[in-house]
Design a protein around this motif. Structure first.
Motif, PDB file in Angstrom:
ATOM      1  N   ALA A 287      24.378  66.225   4.861  1.00 28.31           N
ATOM      2  CA  ALA A 287      23.857  66.416   3.498  1.00 28.31           C
ATOM      3  C   ALA A 287      24.529  65.452   2.524  1.00 28.31           C
ATOM      4  O   ALA A 287      25.652  65.019   2.761  1.00 28.31           O
ATOM      5  CB  ALA A 287      24.095  67.863   3.063  1.00 28.31           C
ATOM      6  N   PRO A 288      23.892  65.111   1.414  1.00 27.90           N
ATOM      7  CA  PRO A 288      22.541  65.549   1.121  1.00 27.90           C
ATOM      8  C   PRO A 288      21.451  64.746   1.814  1.00 27.90           C
ATOM      9  O   PRO A 288      20.379  65.271   2.075  1.00 27.90           O
ATOM     10  CB  PRO A 288      22.436  65.398  -0.392  1.00 27.90           C
ATOM     11  CG  PRO A 288      23.409  64.322  -0.729  1.00 27.90           C
ATOM     12  CD  PRO A 288      24.526  64.451   0.265  1.00 27.90           C
ATOM     13  N   ALA A 289      21.699  63.475   2.133  1.00 21.36           N
ATOM     14  CA  ALA A 289      20.628  62.673   2.752  1.00 21.36           C
ATOM     15  C   ALA A 289      21.189  61.586   3.655  1.00 21.36           C
ATOM     16  O   ALA A 289      20.696  60.467   3.681  1.00 21.36           O
ATOM     17  CB  ALA A 289      19.746  62.056   1.671  1.00 21.36           C
TER      18      ALA A 289
ATOM     19  N   ALA B 187      27.040  54.508  -0.298  1.00 20.15           N
ATOM     20  CA  ALA B 187      27.942  54.951   0.774  1.00 20.15           C
ATOM     21  C   ALA B 187      27.221  55.881   1.738  1.00 20.15           C
ATOM     22  O   ALA B 187      27.400  55.791   2.957  1.00 20.15           O
ATOM     23  CB  ALA B 187      29.163  55.649   0.165  1.00 20.15           C
ATOM     24  N   GLN B 188      26.399  56.750   1.199  1.00 14.80           N
ATOM     25  CA  GLN B 188      25.624  57.662   2.029  1.00 14.80           C
ATOM     26  C   GLN B 188      24.653  56.891   2.928  1.00 14.80           C
ATOM     27  O   GLN B 188      24.528  57.175   4.123  1.00 14.80           O
ATOM     28  CB  GLN B 188      24.854  58.623   1.109  1.00 14.80           C
ATOM     29  CG  GLN B 188      23.998  59.612   1.829  1.00 14.80           C
ATOM     30  CD  GLN B 188      23.386  60.606   0.875  1.00 14.80           C
ATOM     31  OE1 GLN B 188      23.694  61.770   0.985  1.00 14.80           O
ATOM     32  NE2 GLN B 188      22.541  60.178  -0.048  1.00 14.80           N
ATOM     33  N   ARG B 189      23.959  55.890   2.368  1.00 14.99           N
ATOM     34  CA  ARG B 189      23.044  55.054   3.163  1.00 14.99           C
ATOM     35  C   ARG B 189      23.805  54.313   4.251  1.00 14.99           C
ATOM     36  O   ARG B 189      23.335  54.190   5.384  1.00 14.99           O
ATOM     37  CB  ARG B 189      22.302  54.064   2.263  1.00 14.99           C
ATOM     38  CG  ARG B 189      21.130  54.659   1.531  1.00 14.99           C
ATOM     39  CD  ARG B 189      20.248  53.584   0.908  1.00 14.99           C
ATOM     40  NE  ARG B 189      20.984  52.681   0.040  1.00 14.99           N
ATOM     41  CZ  ARG B 189      21.241  52.932  -1.252  1.00 14.99           C
ATOM     42  NH1 ARG B 189      20.830  54.054  -1.800  1.00 14.99           N
ATOM     43  NH2 ARG B 189      21.914  52.059  -1.976  1.00 14.99           N
ATOM     44  N   HIS B 190      24.997  53.825   3.912  1.00 15.21           N
ATOM     45  CA  HIS B 190      25.817  53.092   4.885  1.00 15.21           C
ATOM     46  C   HIS B 190      26.171  53.980   6.073  1.00 15.21           C
ATOM     47  O   HIS B 190      26.008  53.579   7.234  1.00 15.21           O
ATOM     48  CB  HIS B 190      27.085  52.573   4.199  1.00 15.21           C
ATOM     49  CG  HIS B 190      28.031  51.877   5.122  1.00 15.21           C
ATOM     50  ND1 HIS B 190      27.756  50.649   5.693  1.00 15.21           N
ATOM     51  CD2 HIS B 190      29.250  52.254   5.604  1.00 15.21           C
ATOM     52  CE1 HIS B 190      28.766  50.290   6.464  1.00 15.21           C
ATOM     53  NE2 HIS B 190      29.674  51.244   6.434  1.00 15.21           N
ATOM     54  N   LEU B 191      26.618  55.207   5.807  1.00 18.74           N
ATOM     55  CA  LEU B 191      26.956  56.125   6.890  1.00 18.74           C
ATOM     56  C   LEU B 191      25.707  56.499   7.681  1.00 18.74           C
ATOM     57  O   LEU B 191      25.745  56.574   8.916  1.00 18.74           O
ATOM     58  CB  LEU B 191      27.649  57.375   6.343  1.00 18.74           C
ATOM     59  CG  LEU B 191      28.095  58.406   7.386  1.00 18.74           C
ATOM     60  CD1 LEU B 191      28.995  57.780   8.455  1.00 18.74           C
ATOM     61  CD2 LEU B 191      28.812  59.565   6.698  1.00 18.74           C
ATOM     62  N   GLY B 192      24.588  56.687   6.994  1.00 19.82           N
ATOM     63  CA  GLY B 192      23.330  56.983   7.689  1.00 19.82           C
ATOM     64  C   GLY B 192      22.926  55.865   8.625  1.00 19.82           C
ATOM     65  O   GLY B 192      22.440  56.110   9.736  1.00 19.82           O
TER      66      GLY B 192
END
Length: 198
Positions: A138-140, A95-100
């Motif tokens: 954050a975090p990445a 999910a974090q990669r998707h938003l990034g």
């Protein structure tokens, strides 16, 4: 290492000049203000006072741009349900990669474009922008160094990125003091860093 107040005083002195003295090159009118993540709420109070002083004493307007708000608006624009579904099915990192990807892809509206829209009506000789609430990345989700790199040669408005983290060495910073596992380690900036020590 200078205190938060001492670093803010140095920044204020440099912002009082015309043109401002936060950067060596006009095509990269950026600086980074490093502070301890535990100083977040104290910093917010001091920044409001700094903005008032600059407006009153030298007619320089400070415009606050929240990176957390940009991240949230991007997530809303492209579907919170999709983001939640991705996290549920594939985990937080996916999910974090998707938003990034949404915040950095030209196929959508990258974060730097959101910032440039906010800067478009500003006068580089009278205005400056403070990029705050970097914890929204954050975090990445998105590296702030990547964001500043994407703004190079695209604006003359002075920008100060307020960076919660730790100075490693030279101009290497560690975001939110996170461990270096998984590519979250220190990364280097080519701009002046306030609050970085001697």
């Amino acid at each position: 290492m200078p205190s938060l107040v001492e670093s803010l005083q140095e920044l204020e002195r440099d912002l009082r000049y015309t043109p401002v003295r936060i950067a060596a090159h006009s095509d990269i009118p950026f600086a980074v203000f490093r502070y301890s993540p535990s100083e977040e709420f104290s910093l917010r109070k001091h920044l409001r006072l700094l903005a008032i002083n600059l407006e009153k004493d030298c007619s320089r307007s400070v415009h606050f741009i929240s990176l957390a708000r940009i991240a949230w608006e991007t997530a809303e624009r492209y579907g919170l349900d999709d983001l939640f579904r991705t996290e549920k099915l594939r985990g937080f990192d996916a999910a974090q990669r998707h938003l990034g990807q949404l915040l950095s892809s030209e196929d959508f509206k990258p974060a730097e474009q959101s910032i440039l829209v906010k800067l478009a009506s500003l006068d580089p000789d009278r205005d400056c922008a403070f990029l705050v609430r970097a914890g929204g990345f954050a975090p990445a989700i998105l590296r702030t160094s990547t964001l500043l790199g994407a703004l190079e040669n695209r604006t003359r408005v002075p920008i100060v990125l307020f960076y919660p983290g730790h100075l490693e060495y030279g101009t290497d910073l560690r975001f939110y003091d996170l461990p270096s596992q998984g590519g979250l380690g220190a990364y280097s900036y080519r701009v002046k860093i306030y609050g970085g020590g001697a």
